[in-house]
Design a protein around this motif. Structure first.
Motif, short mmCIF file in Angstrom:
data_model
loop_
_atom_site.label_atom_id
_atom_site.label_comp_id
_atom_site.label_asym_id
_atom_site.label_seq_id
_atom_site.Cartn_x
_atom_site.Cartn_y
_atom_site.Cartn_z
N SER A 155 43.72 -22.45 102.18
CA SER A 155 42.62 -21.99 101.87
C SER A 155 42.78 -20.81 101.26
O SER A 155 42.28 -20.13 100.21
CB SER A 155 42.09 -23.87 102.00
OG SER A 155 41.28 -22.87 100.19
N SER A 156 42.93 -19.99 102.37
CA SER A 156 41.51 -19.16 102.46
C SER A 156 42.48 -17.80 102.30
O SER A 156 41.92 -17.04 100.84
CB SER A 156 41.33 -18.38 104.18
OG SER A 156 40.43 -19.72 104.64
N PRO A 160 41.46 -17.90 96.24
CA PRO A 160 41.60 -16.95 96.03
C PRO A 160 42.54 -15.82 95.18
O PRO A 160 41.82 -15.40 93.79
CB PRO A 160 41.20 -15.46 96.24
CG PRO A 160 39.92 -16.66 97.75
CD PRO A 160 41.95 -17.38 98.25
N ARG A 161 43.95 -16.05 95.47
CA ARG A 161 44.87 -15.39 95.34
C ARG A 161 45.26 -16.55 93.73
O ARG A 161 45.17 -15.83 92.64
CB ARG A 161 46.21 -14.95 95.48
CG ARG A 161 45.57 -13.75 96.70
CD ARG A 161 46.45 -13.54 98.45
NE ARG A 161 46.69 -12.23 98.42
CZ ARG A 161 45.56 -12.01 99.23
NH1 ARG A 161 44.77 -13.39 99.55
NH2 ARG A 161 45.57 -11.48 100.51
N MET A 170 43.44 -23.89 86.73
CA MET A 170 44.75 -24.36 86.74
C MET A 170 44.59 -24.03 88.54
O MET A 170 45.25 -25.09 88.68
CB MET A 170 45.31 -23.21 86.16
CG MET A 170 46.97 -23.72 86.28
SD MET A 170 46.83 -25.11 86.38
CE MET A 170 47.12 -25.53 84.27
N THR A 171 44.25 -23.42 89.23
CA THR A 171 43.57 -23.33 90.49
C THR A 171 43.37 -24.98 91.79
O THR A 171 44.23 -25.08 91.50
CB THR A 171 43.24 -22.01 91.49
OG1 THR A 171 43.60 -21.14 90.94
CG2 THR A 171 42.84 -22.47 92.76
N HIS A 172 42.43 -25.39 90.52
CA HIS A 172 42.09 -26.65 91.63
C HIS A 172 42.35 -27.96 91.04
O HIS A 172 43.01 -28.59 91.61
CB HIS A 172 40.45 -27.19 90.38
CG HIS A 172 39.27 -25.87 91.67
ND1 HIS A 172 39.08 -25.01 90.80
CD2 HIS A 172 38.82 -26.31 92.08
CE1 HIS A 172 38.77 -24.21 92.00
NE2 HIS A 172 37.73 -25.49 92.81
N GLY A 253 39.29 -12.81 102.32
CA GLY A 253 40.14 -14.11 101.85
C GLY A 253 41.40 -13.76 103.38
O GLY A 253 41.96 -15.17 104.23
N THR A 254 42.01 -13.12 103.03
CA THR A 254 43.01 -12.22 103.86
C THR A 254 43.24 -12.64 105.56
O THR A 254 43.76 -12.94 106.59
CB THR A 254 44.32 -11.27 103.59
OG1 THR A 254 44.14 -11.49 102.25
CG2 THR A 254 44.91 -10.80 104.90
N ARG A 255 41.97 -12.06 105.61
CA ARG A 255 41.40 -12.17 107.43
C ARG A 255 40.66 -13.82 107.60
O ARG A 255 40.85 -13.66 108.73
CB ARG A 255 39.80 -10.72 107.24
CG ARG A 255 41.52 -9.37 107.00
CD ARG A 255 40.53 -8.01 106.99
NE ARG A 255 40.53 -7.51 106.59
CZ ARG A 255 41.36 -7.06 105.77
NH1 ARG A 255 41.63 -7.34 104.48
NH2 ARG A 255 41.87 -5.92 105.88
N THR A 256 40.49 -14.18 106.58
CA THR A 256 39.92 -15.25 107.66
C THR A 256 41.08 -15.63 107.88
O THR A 256 41.23 -17.21 108.48
CB THR A 256 38.61 -16.05 106.25
OG1 THR A 256 37.84 -14.73 106.50
CG2 THR A 256 38.75 -17.93 106.33
N ALA A 257 42.20 -16.04 106.60
CA ALA A 257 43.63 -16.75 106.97
C ALA A 257 44.00 -16.30 107.91
O ALA A 257 44.82 -17.58 108.90
CB ALA A 257 44.88 -16.39 105.74
N GLY A 258 44.09 -14.95 108.66
CA GLY A 258 44.01 -14.41 109.82
C GLY A 258 43.68 -15.32 110.82
O GLY A 258 44.60 -15.50 112.35
N PHE A 259 42.53 -15.24 111.06
CA PHE A 259 42.13 -16.01 112.26
C PHE A 259 42.14 -17.71 112.08
O PHE A 259 42.81 -18.02 112.90
CB PHE A 259 39.90 -16.32 111.42
CG PHE A 259 40.03 -16.93 112.19
CD1 PHE A 259 38.78 -16.28 113.44
CD2 PHE A 259 39.10 -18.19 111.82
CE1 PHE A 259 37.89 -16.67 114.25
CE2 PHE A 259 38.03 -18.99 112.92
CZ PHE A 259 37.07 -18.17 114.53
#
Length: 401
Positions: A155-156, A160-161, A170-172, A253-259
């Motif tokens: 999701s993170s 956003p992408r 449409m994302t939802h 968001g990218t860094r949160t995904a890495g976490f």
């Protein structure tokens, strides 16, 4: 080999994979607001407190609802509960989009509250997976299933992408469609373990019985710190990175995904190590490491490598703890009450993730762009939990009376 044993051997892998997929998609939906928190804050001119409340609200129902979901799983089984919860959650993903399009903060809170239903699937999966595996491998199995919390990483990174690629509405729609599709897959492909038997005891007395077990509350405290810390950072980290390091939405968001991925990778490791050396040791190492790394993060190391390494190590320690605590649940909870105990412990973990974002928002020092107070509080709580894990829990299964 008995028929039951043959059925177990044949069905373990498939059902573990399906449960993990269902958990991951549910967690993506549960976390669909948080990666867009900065967007909502800017569009609706939210204060730090309002932004924190919006991000934390889905966690509330996803936490408290696990108590009921776990008890109902003891009665109806995971094959029923997974599809039902995903289908109930799907409309609220769409309603969150409606509220966002309307620019209505109150509606976002209301629909975000009910979106929390998606987070209750965790309490379904633990007893479902437990029934498929023998005790020596339950730490591994619950750890693999728990890796489905990587849905927050998906999701993170992607939410956003996807908003940039396909548009906000449409994302939802796509997330809701994924919930429906996996619900159908679970209904047709998933099976309860042949060793599982429905527990038809009334739900309330069953929950009361689980609540009377000291081990329920002891492990609830530990899980509130380990999993609560993971949820809090996974939901609030985009905001944190924007405030402290001035990252934009996609970069945060990218860094949160890495976490989140680091914590997800560490969870099966925590369960597997618990099978080998015991959950007590693994939990202690996890919590002590959390204390140290929260202190490092509070010093605001510079990006990219020093700060990134600090957050990744913090995630790894939290992930180890989430795996080890539920390996402990599998060892100590009476078999007939695994679902009920799981529901309460899982709720505690979710609630542990509800309050820290509110604390972080309330203690944020805008002048210094600092969250030091909130991180010091995490250090204190994690240190207390570490001491309790080593000296406050009996090693043998607590009687069910």
């Amino acid at each position: 080999m008995s028929d039951h044993q043959q059925a177990l051997e044949a069905g373990r892998g498939r059902n573990l994979a399906l449960a993990t997929l269902a958990f991951a998609i549910s967690f993506w939906a549960w976390n669909v607001i948080a990666p867009l928190g900065v967007r909502y804050a800017e569009a609706l001119d939210l204060t730090a407190g309002e932004k924190s409340l919006l991000v934390a609200t889905p966690v509330l129902v996803g936490s408290v609802g696990r108590i009921l979901a776990g008890a109902l799983t003891d009665r109806f089984g995971g094959r029923v509960m997974f599809p039902v919860l995903m289908l109930v959650s799907a409309p609220f993903v769409l309603l969150v989009a409606f509220a966002g399009d309307r620019g209505s903060y109150p509606l976002l809170l209301v629909f975000g509250f009910f979106l929390g239903i998606a987070g209750t699937t965790f309490a379904v999966g633990i007893p479902f997976v437990n029934a498929w595996f023998d005790k020596p491998r339950r730490g591994f199995a619950t750890g693999v299933f728990g890796a489905g919390m990587g849905g927050t990483a998906l999701s993170s990174f992607f939410t956003p992408r996807m908003v940039e690629w396909f548009g906000y509405g449409m994302t939802h729609v796509l997330v809701a469609a994924a919930l429906v599709a996996v619900a159908a897959l679970s209904w047709f492909m998933m099976r309860d373990s042949p060793l599982w038997a429905p527990n038809h005891d009334p739900v309330v007395p069953k929950l009361v019985g689980a609540a009377k077990l000291p081990i329920t509350w002891q492990l609830s405290f530990l899980y509130a710190v380990a999993f609560g810390g993971f949820v809090a950072f996974s939901t609030y980290l985009p905001t944190y990175l924007k405030d402290v390091y001035d990252f934009d939405l996609a970069a945060a968001g990218t860094r949160t995904a890495g976490f989140a991925l680091a914590a997800v990778a560490a969870r099966p490791l925590g369960g597997t190590l618990s099978d080998k050396v015991g959950p007590k040791l693994v939990t202690g190492v996890s919590l002590l490491g959390t204390v140290v790394m929260a202190g490092v993060v509070a010093l605001q190391p510079v990006p990219e490598i020093p700060a990134g390494a600090a957050f990744i190590l913090l995630a790894l320690f939290l992930g180890l703890g989430t795996g080890s605590v539920f390996a402990w649940v599998a060892q100590l909870a009476p078999p007939e009450r695994v679902g009920s105990v799981t529901g309460i412990v899982g709720a505690a973990g979710g609630l542990g993730g509800f309050f820290p974002p509110l604390v972080m928002g309330a203690t944020y020092n805008a002048e210094d762009q600092s969250y030091t107070v909130g991180l010091v509080l995490l250090m204190i709580v994690a240190l207390a939990a570490c001491a309790f894990s080593q000296w406050g829990i009996r090693s043998k299964r607590t009687a069910s009376t």
